[in-house]
Design a protein around this motif. Structure first.
Motif, PDB file in Angstrom:
ATOM      1  N   GLU A   1       1.314   4.714  -7.378  1.00 45.29           N
ATOM      2  CA  GLU A   1       0.789   4.189  -8.642  1.00 45.29           C
ATOM      3  C   GLU A   1       1.773   4.535  -9.753  1.00 45.29           C
ATOM      4  O   GLU A   1       2.477   5.546  -9.622  1.00 45.29           O
ATOM      5  CB  GLU A   1      -0.597   4.797  -8.934  1.00 45.29           C
ATOM      6  N   PRO A   2       1.953   3.808 -10.844  1.00 49.21           N
ATOM      7  CA  PRO A   2       1.186   2.609 -11.164  1.00 49.21           C
ATOM      8  C   PRO A   2       1.757   1.332 -10.540  1.00 49.21           C
ATOM      9  O   PRO A   2       1.205   0.272 -10.754  1.00 49.21           O
ATOM     10  CB  PRO A   2       1.315   2.533 -12.687  1.00 49.21           C
ATOM     11  N   TRP A   3       2.872   1.449  -9.802  1.00 47.16           N
ATOM     12  CA  TRP A   3       3.540   0.252  -9.291  1.00 47.16           C
ATOM     13  C   TRP A   3       2.656  -0.578  -8.380  1.00 47.16           C
ATOM     14  O   TRP A   3       2.754  -1.798  -8.327  1.00 47.16           O
ATOM     15  CB  TRP A   3       4.856   0.609  -8.575  1.00 47.16           C
ATOM     16  N   ARG A   4       1.783   0.139  -7.697  1.00 45.66           N
ATOM     17  CA  ARG A   4       0.919  -0.573  -6.781  1.00 45.66           C
ATOM     18  C   ARG A   4       0.005  -1.541  -7.539  1.00 45.66           C
ATOM     19  O   ARG A   4      -0.133  -2.707  -7.177  1.00 45.66           O
ATOM     20  CB  ARG A   4       0.082   0.453  -6.030  1.00 45.66           C
ATOM     21  N   THR A   5      -0.570  -1.053  -8.646  1.00 43.19           N
ATOM     22  CA  THR A   5      -1.459  -1.896  -9.451  1.00 43.19           C
ATOM     23  C   THR A   5      -0.670  -3.024 -10.110  1.00 43.19           C
ATOM     24  O   THR A   5      -1.106  -4.177 -10.138  1.00 43.19           O
ATOM     25  CB  THR A   5      -2.149  -1.043 -10.528  1.00 43.19           C
ATOM     26  N   VAL A   6       0.532  -2.672 -10.628  1.00 43.16           N
ATOM     27  CA  VAL A   6       1.387  -3.689 -11.269  1.00 43.16           C
ATOM     28  C   VAL A   6       1.682  -4.816 -10.278  1.00 43.16           C
ATOM     29  O   VAL A   6       1.599  -6.006 -10.604  1.00 43.16           O
ATOM     30  CB  VAL A   6       2.693  -3.048 -11.780  1.00 43.16           C
ATOM     31  N   THR A   7       1.997  -4.400  -9.062  1.00 39.01           N
ATOM     32  CA  THR A   7       2.361  -5.372  -8.028  1.00 39.01           C
ATOM     33  C   THR A   7       1.244  -6.381  -7.775  1.00 39.01           C
ATOM     34  O   THR A   7       1.501  -7.538  -7.462  1.00 39.01           O
ATOM     35  CB  THR A   7       2.699  -4.635  -6.717  1.00 39.01           C
ATOM     36  N   LEU A   8       0.003  -5.922  -7.941  1.00 37.71           N
ATOM     37  CA  LEU A   8      -1.123  -6.812  -7.649  1.00 37.71           C
ATOM     38  C   LEU A   8      -1.212  -7.989  -8.621  1.00 37.71           C
ATOM     39  O   LEU A   8      -1.958  -8.932  -8.406  1.00 37.71           O
ATOM     40  CB  LEU A   8      -2.437  -6.026  -7.642  1.00 37.71           C
TER      41      LEU A   8
ATOM     42  N   THR B   1       0.827  -1.210   0.000  1.00 36.00           N
ATOM     43  CA  THR B   1       0.000   0.000   0.000  1.00 36.00           C
ATOM     44  C   THR B   1       0.860   1.257   0.000  1.00 36.00           C
ATOM     45  O   THR B   1       0.385   2.322  -0.366  1.00 36.00           O
ATOM     46  CB  THR B   1      -0.920   0.031   1.236  1.00 36.00           C
TER      47      THR B   1
END
Ligand SMILES: Nc1ncnc2c1ncn2[C@@H]1O[C@H](COP(=O)(O)OP(=O)(O)OP(=O)(O)O)[C@@H](O)[C@H]1O
Ligand SMILES: [Mg+2]
Lengths: 309, 253
Positions: free
Chosen positions: B193-200, B189
């Motif tokens: 972004e966008p790394w957070r979405t990529v990580t998911l 958390t």
């Protein structure tokens, strides 16, 4: 009649991106027999054994071992089989006793120390039971592989080139072992390149070449059926060349002209020997000794393979 | 069921563990201690707490899984690769063992080893930080589940591999990076972004968060989803192995 221990029906194998190693092989082996599979390198001997043992998948055909279908009821079939592979592959860091016990349990038997001890003693490995396999000589390693194969008391034992790379005395031991095992009722199928080995050990001999089982015969019958005999005449005066007038016998000189050799078919109606002796008399070619000998399985084999090609 | 056969394999594999027991157990103790010195004390002091959990404690689940992943894959892949390499696989293939029995022996042993090592890390970590366990039953269960899943994965890897490099390349180039990028030592958390979405899209995120949830009751992602991904991965590995045995792929010619 009791059911055969092994029935092979129409088994063929084409390796992926490889040669057709077996072409529709049929073979039936009765309990208590010793069968030798004889054939040159790449004939398909190991492939046939590997298919029966479940290591290689056949392209077609069916196999029954001790009444069990080797593909459908593979567990029951495999419990009846022991395999000594051609390659010396062992777990180098295990002790002899541990690896043999491992084999026994792998085949679903409880770790019965008594039987394992007996096998190790029979193979003169008991003294070495605590040694690591990597510290053993090549001949001993081969015996460890045999012990592993015998650990679960198989009814049918495969020996894939049991004497490859083994010295003469160990080869003798191996032959003796095979005969002892047979006395205990074990059926044995072995492969070999050596004719004398097949002659020494087997009841029946199967000849494989280029994936085809050319024939399977009682050893004696095979010798009688196909055996050529040689007549050697030791001459009083050595000859430089085979004299004229003997064309019909296809004679050859041996021993630097001291011997005249005639190869004939022992089964033929007319051996041609009386006529030959008569002709020799007419030509005043004297001989002081005469002997005949059976040709070996080796000659038979070369003939057979030659014929088919 | 060939129970003797299963235990023969299990024992054989555990014996390898036994021969190297001290290095096998000392390594995780030393690594864990090092992590605590570097992350826990040096960096952790500035980090304070993540999602209400002190940083030192926060990294423990990730640390455990990092080792579980690599130990499970290593032991299981080596277990089945070595017989292929030395040629002793002939015995396994000619033995009256079903695929299930073979897998139970190898995967059972590999999973046992990594669970033991995981627990050693847990015990070591206990010396440095307080570790309250929110779900004391689920935690070990989850540990076992992940160990089994990665041991299955390692087993498939060991069958696929045709050389020692191939055996190492997947853990080194795929699993370890995904673990480090999967929030083993941080909460996803905090990523911008966008790394957070990529990580998911990294499945390891779910494994780690699921496991962390059994410790602290907190997770960056939906717990149900995390459990789903864990089971999904397990089933995927299982399916791969079933397919391997069906076709004899790379085991039988
Ligand atoms: N795994 C494999 N993949 C492809 N081809 C193979 C494989 N194993 C054997 N062959 C080929 O099948 C043929 C038969 O080989 P096989 O090993 O059965 O012969 P063999 O009679 O045991 O020979 P040898 O006396 O040398 O041991 C050979 O042409 C060999 O190259
Ligand atoms: Mg061979």
């Amino acid at each position: 009649m009791p059911e055969p221990i092994l029935t092979v029906r129409g088994v063929s194998k084409t390796y992926k991106n490889g040669p057709t190693a077996l072409k529709s092989v049929d073979l039936t082996v009765e309990r208590g027999e010793i069968v030798a599979l004889l054939g040159p390198n790449g004939a398909g001997k190991t492939t046939l054994i590997s298919i029966i043992c479940g290591i290689v998948t056949p392209s077609s055909g069916s196999i029954t071992v001790a009444g069990h279908d080797a593909l459908g009821d593979y567990k029951a079939a495999r419990r009846a089989i022991g395999l000594v592979p051609q390659e010396l592959s062992t777990d180098q860091f295990e002790s002899v006793l541990a690896t043999v016990t491992f084999s026994r349990r792998l085949f679903g038997r409880s770790a019965d120390g008594g039987h394992v001890e007996q096998v190790l003693r029979d193979l003169s490995l008991w003294e070495k039971r605590h040694a690591k396999i990597k510290d053993l000589s090549g001949g001993m390693k081969r015996r460890v592989l045999i012990a592993k194969a015998l650990a679960h008391e198989p009814e049918l034992l495969f020996l894939d080139e049991p004497t490859a790379g083994v010295d003469v005395s160990l080869r003798r031991d191996m032959w003796n072992l095979v005969h002892r095992l047979r006395e205990n009722g074990t059926t044995i199928i072995l492969t070999t390149h050596y004719i004398e080995e097949a002659e020494e050990m087997a009841d029946r001999v199967g000849v494989i070449s280029s994936g085809e089982l050319l024939l399977v015969e009682e050893k004696a019958a095979l010798m009688a059926k196909l055996g050529k005999r040689e007549l050697d005449l030791t001459l009083v005066e050595p000859l430089d060349a085979v004299p004229d007038g003997f064309d019909e016998w296809h004679l050859a000189l041996a021993d630097e002209g001291h011997k005249l050799r005639y190869v004939f078919d022992a089964k033929a109606e007319e051996t041609g020997i009386p006529a030959l002796l008569q002709r020799l008399g007419e030509r005043n070619i004297a001989f002081k000794d005469l002997e005949t000998s059976k040709s070996s399985l080796e000659d038979i084999f070369v003939d057979l393979v030659g014929e088919k090609r | 069921m060939n129970l003797h056969g299963i235990f023969a394999i299990y024992r054989f594999e555990m014996a390898r563990f036994g021969r190297t027991i001290w290095t096998s157990l000392l390594t995780p103790v030393i690594t864990t201690t090092l992590y605590f010195i570097v992350f826990g004390s040096a960096i952790g002091r500035q980090m304070g707490s993540v999602e209400g959990v002190p940083y030192g404690a926060f990294i423990v689940p990730g640390l455990m899984l990092l080792t579980i992943f690599s130990e499970s894959i290593f032991n299981s892949s080596l277990g089945i690769y070595m017989p292929k390499f030395t040629g002793t696989i002939y015995e396994l293939l000619s033995a009256p063992l079903s695929p299930l029995e073979t897998v139970l022996g190898y995967v059972g042993a590999a999973a046992t080893k990594s669970v033991v090592i995981g627990l050693v890390i847990f015990a070591t970590a206990h010396l440095f930080v307080d570790l309250p366990i929110a779900h004391p039953l689920l935690m070990p269960l989850y540990l076992v589940l992940v160990a089994v899943a990665f041991s299955l994965f390692g087993f498939a890897l060991g069958i696929w591999a045709n050389g020692f490099e191939q055996l190492q390349v997947i853990p080194l180039l795929v699993v370890t990076p995904l673990t480090f990028l999967g929030g083993a030592f941080y909460s996803v958390t905090v990523l911008p972004e966008p790394w957070r979405t990529v990580t998911l899209f990294n499945p390891v995120v779910y494994l780690i968060n699921g496991f962390r949830w059994t410790f602290f009751g907190v997770s960056d992602v939906d717990v149900g989803l995390a459990m789903g991904v864990t089971f999904g991965f397990l089933l995927l590995c299982l399916a791969a192995i079933v397919a391997i045995f069906r076709t004899g792929w790379r085991l039988k010619s």
